[in-house]
Motif scaffolding. Structure first.
Motif, short mmCIF file in Angstrom:
data_model
loop_
_atom_site.label_atom_id
_atom_site.label_comp_id
_atom_site.label_asym_id
_atom_site.label_seq_id
_atom_site.Cartn_x
_atom_site.Cartn_y
_atom_site.Cartn_z
N ALA A 65 1.09 -0.70 0.06
CA ALA A 65 -0.29 0.10 0.30
C ALA A 65 0.88 1.33 -0.11
O ALA A 65 2.19 1.03 0.18
N ARG A 66 -0.22 2.39 -0.95
CA ARG A 66 1.38 3.74 -0.62
C ARG A 66 0.82 4.48 0.15
O ARG A 66 0.99 5.79 -0.19
N THR A 67 -0.94 4.41 0.54
CA THR A 67 -1.11 5.55 1.92
C THR A 67 -2.12 4.82 3.00
O THR A 67 -1.96 3.88 2.71
N LEU A 68 -2.08 5.62 4.17
CA LEU A 68 -2.67 4.78 4.72
C LEU A 68 -4.18 4.50 4.39
O LEU A 68 -4.56 3.82 5.30
N ASP A 69 -4.73 5.38 3.68
CA ASP A 69 -5.96 5.59 3.40
C ASP A 69 -5.88 3.81 2.57
O ASP A 69 -7.36 2.33 3.39
N GLN A 70 -4.91 3.14 1.88
CA GLN A 70 -4.42 2.14 1.24
C GLN A 70 -4.53 0.79 1.79
O GLN A 70 -5.56 -0.30 1.88
N LEU A 71 -3.92 1.24 2.77
CA LEU A 71 -3.74 0.47 3.74
C LEU A 71 -5.11 -0.08 5.43
O LEU A 71 -4.68 -1.11 5.23
N ALA A 72 -5.50 0.62 5.11
CA ALA A 72 -6.24 0.04 6.43
C ALA A 72 -7.79 -0.40 5.06
O ALA A 72 -8.38 -1.54 6.34
N ALA A 73 -7.85 -0.13 3.55
CA ALA A 73 -8.47 -0.65 3.71
C ALA A 73 -8.41 -2.36 3.04
O ALA A 73 -9.14 -3.22 2.98
N VAL A 74 -6.99 -3.07 2.92
CA VAL A 74 -6.08 -3.73 2.79
C VAL A 74 -6.11 -4.73 4.25
O VAL A 74 -6.52 -5.61 3.92
N LEU A 75 -6.32 -3.92 5.08
CA LEU A 75 -6.89 -5.07 6.34
C LEU A 75 -7.77 -5.44 6.58
O LEU A 75 -8.07 -6.18 7.82
N ALA A 76 -8.95 -4.01 6.39
CA ALA A 76 -10.26 -4.24 6.30
C ALA A 76 -11.23 -5.44 5.07
O ALA A 76 -11.83 -7.03 5.49
N TRP A 77 -9.79 -6.07 4.16
CA TRP A 77 -10.25 -6.63 3.52
C TRP A 77 -10.60 -8.03 3.71
O TRP A 77 -9.39 -8.80 4.38
N GLN A 78 -11.31 -8.98 4.37
CA GLN A 78 -11.81 -10.53 4.71
C GLN A 78 -12.23 -10.94 3.04
O GLN A 78 -13.03 -10.91 2.25
N PRO A 79 -11.01 -11.77 2.84
CA PRO A 79 -11.51 -12.95 1.38
C PRO A 79 -12.97 -13.39 1.51
O PRO A 79 -12.88 -14.32 2.70
N ALA A 80 -13.93 -13.18 0.06
CA ALA A 80 -14.73 -14.12 0.03
C ALA A 80 -14.36 -15.77 0.14
O ALA A 80 -15.17 -16.75 -0.36
N SER A 81 -13.16 -16.01 -0.69
CA SER A 81 -12.50 -17.34 -1.43
C SER A 81 -11.92 -17.69 -0.09
O SER A 81 -11.73 -17.48 1.08
N PRO A 82 -11.77 -19.66 -0.05
CA PRO A 82 -11.60 -20.25 1.09
C PRO A 82 -10.07 -19.05 0.85
O PRO A 82 -9.62 -19.99 2.20
N LEU A 83 -9.01 -18.58 0.26
CA LEU A 83 -8.14 -18.61 0.92
C LEU A 83 -7.16 -16.82 2.14
O LEU A 83 -8.54 -16.06 1.93
N ALA A 84 -6.13 -16.73 2.61
CA ALA A 84 -6.27 -16.25 4.20
C ALA A 84 -5.97 -14.76 3.94
O ALA A 84 -5.76 -15.02 2.90
N ALA A 85 -6.83 -13.74 4.77
CA ALA A 85 -6.24 -13.08 4.23
C ALA A 85 -4.69 -12.22 4.18
O ALA A 85 -3.97 -13.09 5.25
N PRO A 86 -4.22 -11.56 3.51
CA PRO A 86 -2.71 -10.85 3.21
C PRO A 86 -2.18 -11.52 5.00
O PRO A 86 -2.17 -10.51 5.30
N PRO A 87 -1.36 -12.52 4.98
CA PRO A 87 -0.66 -12.46 6.31
C PRO A 87 0.15 -11.60 6.82
O PRO A 87 1.12 -11.08 7.63
N TRP A 88 0.77 -10.13 5.73
CA TRP A 88 1.28 -9.50 5.66
C TRP A 88 0.80 -8.76 5.12
O TRP A 88 0.75 -8.56 3.87
N VAL A 89 1.33 -7.28 5.07
CA VAL A 89 1.52 -6.19 4.10
C VAL A 89 2.89 -5.05 4.66
O VAL A 89 3.23 -5.36 4.73
N TYR A 90 2.97 -4.76 3.60
CA TYR A 90 3.98 -3.43 2.82
C TYR A 90 3.01 -2.04 3.01
O TYR A 90 1.93 -1.65 2.51
N CYS A 91 4.34 -1.15 3.64
CA CYS A 91 4.00 0.17 3.42
C CYS A 91 5.55 0.73 2.77
O CYS A 91 5.81 0.09 2.49
N ASP A 92 5.28 1.21 1.03
CA ASP A 92 5.09 2.14 0.55
C ASP A 92 5.12 3.55 0.52
O ASP A 92 4.69 3.98 0.11
N PHE A 93 5.73 4.61 1.60
CA PHE A 93 5.11 5.93 1.75
C PHE A 93 6.02 6.60 1.05
O PHE A 93 6.92 6.28 1.11
N GLU A 94 5.12 8.18 0.18
CA GLU A 94 6.22 8.94 -0.03
C GLU A 94 7.24 9.72 1.10
O GLU A 94 8.19 10.11 1.01
#
Length: 840
Positions: free
Chosen positions: A560-589
């Motif tokens: 994610a490149r912004t805090l808003d994107q990061l929040a959206a990633v953390l809030a995502w719950q996959p509808a598929s059997p795949l688990a939510a992202p076990p880790w996330v990256y920040c690449d902020f300006e």
């Protein structure tokens, strides 16, 4: 061993063909660099064949000039056997060094040809002492610094390393950091890291600011820097301690090579002798005529975004001679620039009329006749006429700049300067003559690099009856070095005052000693060690490394490149059997916001990784310290200094090597693994077949593959924000328009390329269309890959979940990838592309 350096600082010239090679030698180059038919970053140059190489090296060495062969591209796995043969042949031919980009190739050379010196190419993006130390440990003997460094930064690097530093002083400037430009690969499958740059930086772009086109007048070539010319600050570079001054230009003419080499030979000699160098008016005109987009000091004086890119034209124009006034009775009338007299142009010269916009109906031709009109001391006007039909006078507008693009008389004059191929750079040889009456005579010859030869005449020496041998007589005989690459140095004698040394004897001893020195030089080459089984042994070592544990199910990480994107990633719950992202990256300006990102991810118990900058310069270590203080779980390393830093200061931090490390073969991958990286992102220069070959040769559990992204095309020190939206030269006085405005660059077909700035005020131009590997995911899973990444760019929070769900479905086996590909085409306004992943 290499030939001895003829001066404290070396002058290094380019050669793309035999004519340029001769021009470089005649101009006074201490060394010449050139490429072969493959594996060099100037694929479009004529270059030399492997069969020609011994002849090229022999030509150079006979003239006391060193020869460096470029192997400065990334090497793919399937090419390793071929490059191994290349390296063995280069070493056997006697090349004085090989210039290398790929660190895996450095590893191979050290095993295959351990006596062959290695110079780290500017394609390695070496900008800081820690990165230089990294490649020194691998066996690099000299490094070619990135062109984006200032002289004070070079001084800091010099003080912090023992590795000799080579610096560019003249020629074209790439707008992107060398080794970090993915534009040609992203747009046309022609990788700059493979010597096939399509020069998209030299094309016109419109500036889109906050969704609206910004009028810039005649500034259209926003990414096209003027050329580097540092002849007037060579003394500062010598004082900075650089070992070599490098002229760019393997694609340029022999006339260019001759003029630039002669210019910098004079500047360097003056600097070494402590004298002031002033280039004559004719010398300045010759430099401009040979090739010029306009000259600046590049980055050597520090950043100046107003000067680096003038934006009016992208190609060599030659000499500016005046400005069009209007039409005359016989042709075009122009006002001569005050710095010139009328002799600057003459019949036969090539002229172009430049109106300063990319869509102009550019007129030009060779002058047929000319005359001076009524002039004053202040203004001089000339009328130029051309062959019938050569120039449409009605299309030449008042105010157009008049350029002299070609001068046949100049070309003939310069060509004469290298028509004589006699040695130019001769090395002093010291002689010592000793003997006693009634005993043998001994002659010792020595070179600065330690080579020596001792020759003896059994004699016996006799007293002279009339004319004893003097020291002047010895010097006269020993100075007869002819066409050898030597010149007479000191002569010392230990002889009785009245002794006679027969001239014929001294001549024979001198010839024998010189021949012996030349033979020793050849033996230095023929005596090099070569271990032909080196590649096989290295590949066996790689294959013997125990595989890492890998998860049974695939894992999807998100950058994610912004805090808003990061929040959206953390809030995502996959509808598929795949688990939510076990880790996330920040690449902020702004890396100061990383602490906020870490806190946001830690709240739901996620692991978080922080991305480093792609480039780190002296004085920017604090940016790495800020990342270390955030106490993240993972650091996404994009440069060699970051690897060195975190191994020393935060050894508990997990390190993942990102795309900017240019991992394109298993030797590089294994080297990075040994340096402590837990996973690696493959180079974006790989197509599907090359990617597959690499994954099959290296543990699939160690790869983290980016499956969705906007390719980061240009990564550059030049700031478009500062150049176009301010009058400031750098971050200290630009007012930071990047904080307030959003920019895209629109090309000729209407594609809009997002532009982002980073904490270091460097700009990245991203591809307008996202690259997706959705169709390839099932095959990647079959290859054993389990770690994947989606990189966001400007997606809104609402767009994040639908995008991630597409990839989750494929990774969970609910989609074969084709329907997700079609869905992504709909989901993204501009669609998606297979991009670099497409088959060759």
């Amino acid at each position: 061993m290499t030939l001895a350096t003829a001066a404290p600082t070396e002058l290094l010239s380019p050669a793309g063909d035999w004519e340029s090679l001769r021009a470089a030698v005649a101009g006074g180059a201490d060394a010449v660099y050139f490429g072969l038919s493959n594996f060099n970053a100037r694929h479009r140059a004529t270059n030399f064949t492997l069969a020609e190489l011994p002849e090229v090296i022999e030509f150079l060495h006979a003239r006391n000039v060193r020869g460096y062969v470029t192997c400065n591209t990334l090497i793919f796995s399937e090419e390793l056997p071929e490059i191994a043969q290349f390296i063995q042949a280069i070493s056997a031919a006697g090349a004085d060094a090989v210039i290398v980009q790929d660190v895996g190739l450095v590893r191979l050379i050290r095993e295959l040809a351990p006596d062959l010196p290695i110079h780290g190419s500017t394609q390695m993006t070496l900008t800081e002492p820690r990165g230089i130390e990294f490649v020194r440990r691998l066996g690099v003997d000299r490094v070619i610094l990135a062109r984006e460094l200032s002289i004070p930064e070079i001084v800091k690097i010099q003080a912090a390393t023992t590795v000799p530093l080579e610096v560019f002083v003249h020629g074209a400037l790439c707008v992107a950091y060398s080794g970090q430009c993915l534009t040609s690969e992203a747009l046309g499958g022609r990788s700059a890291n493979r010597g096939q740059c399509a020069q998209a930086c030299r094309l016109p772009y419109e500036l889109i600011v906050d969704g609206e086109r910004r009028e810039l007048g005649d500034v259209a070539y926003l990414l096209s820097p003027q050329d580097l010319a540092a002849y007037d600050i060579v003394d500062k570079l010598v004082a900075a301690g650089v070992c070599s001054l490098k002229i760019e230009g393997r694609l340029k003419s022999a006339q260019y090579v001759a003029v630039t080499t002669q210019t910098y030979r004079g500047a360097l000699d003056a600097a070494i002798q402590g004298q002031t160098f002033a280039l004559s008016k004719q010398g300045q005109l010759d430099l401009q005529q040979s090739f010029s987009r306009g000259f600046t000091h590049g980055f050597l004086d520090g950043n100046d975004h107003q000067v680096l890119v003038q934006g009016r034209f992208p190609k060599s124009r030659g000499v500016r001679v005046g400005t069009v006034i209007g039409a005359g009775h016989y042709g075009v009338v122009f006002e001569l620039d005050p710095s010139h007299d009328p002799s600057v142009v003459k019949p036969g010269d090539g002229i172009v009329f430049d109106e300063g916009h990319p869509d102009q109906d550019e007129q030009g031709g060779r002058i047929y006749n000319m005359r001076e009109l009524n002039s004053t001391n202040e203004f001089r006007r000339l009328e130029l006429s051309f062959a019938h039909g050569a120039v449409n006078g009605a299309a030449v507008m008042p105010g157009a700049i008049v350029w002299k693009t070609d001068d046949p008389e100049f070309r003939r004059r310069v060509e004469r300067s290298y028509s004589d191929h006699h040695p130019v750079r001769r090395e002093p040889v010291e002689f010592h003559v000793a003997g006693k009456v009634g005993e043998p005579l001994t002659l010792v010859a020595k070179l600065a690099d330690g080579l020596g030869s001792t020759q003896t005449w059994p004699g016996p020496l006799e007293l002279a009856r009339k004319h004893p041998t003097t020291i002047d007589a010895l010097r006269e005989q020993l100075d007869r070095l002819g066409e050898t690459p030597f010149t007479l140095g000191t002569v010392a004698a230990e002889l009785p005052d009245a002794v006679l040394v027969p001239r014929s004897v001294l001549n024979d001893l001198r010839r024998t000693a010189v021949d012996d020195l030349l033979q020793q030089r050849k033996q230095q080459i023929t005596g090099r060690r070569h271990l032909p089984d080196a590649l096989d042994r290295l590949r066996q070592q790689v294959a013997a490394v125990a595989p890492v544990d890998r998860p049974e199910k695939p894992q999807l990480a998100v950058l994610a490149r912004t805090l808003d994107q990061l929040a959206a990633v953390l809030a995502w719950q996959p509808a598929s059997p795949l688990a939510a992202p076990p880790w996330v990256y920040c690449d902020f300006e702004d890396v100061r916001r990383y602490k906020d990102g870490v806190a946001l991810a830690r709240a739901p118990g996620r692991q978080i990784g922080l991305a480093t900058l792609r480039v780190l310069k002296p004085g920017e270590e604090g940016l790495l310290r800020q990342i270390a203080h955030c106490d993240a779980d993972i650091v996404l390393c994009r440069n060699l200094p970051a690897i060195e830093f975190f191994r020393q200061h935060a050894p508990q931090t997990k390190l993942i090597g990102d795309f900017a490390l240019n991992v394109a073969n298993e030797l590089t991958a294994d080297l990075m693994r040994a340096e402590g990286l837990m996973r690696l992102t493959p180079s974006y220069d790989l197509n599907w077949e090359q990617f597959t070959d690499l994954v099959k040769r290296f543990d699939p559990g160690l790869w983290e593959t980016v499956v969705h992204q906007h390719i980061p095309m240009f990564h550059m020190e030049h700031c478009v924000f500062a150049h176009t939206l301010s009058s400031g030269k750098d971050s200290t006085d630009c007012g930071r328009p990047c904080d307030r405005h959003r920019i895209e660059l629109r090309d000729r077909v209407g594609s809009e390329f997002p532009l982002l700035a980073d904490t270091g005020c460097r700009n990245t131009v991203f591809n307008s269309v996202a690259q997706s590997a959705a169709e390839y995911l099932p095959r990647m899973l079959t290859l054993g890959l389990r770690h994947f990444r989606v990189e966001l760019l400007r997606e809104t929070p609402d767009e994040v979940a639908p995008l991630l769900e597409r990839y989750a479905r494929v990774l969970a086996g609910l989609d074969d990838g084709r329907s997700s590909w079609r869905g992504l085409q709909i989901l993204n306004q501009l669609g998606v592309t297979r991009g670099t992943m497409q088959m060759a």
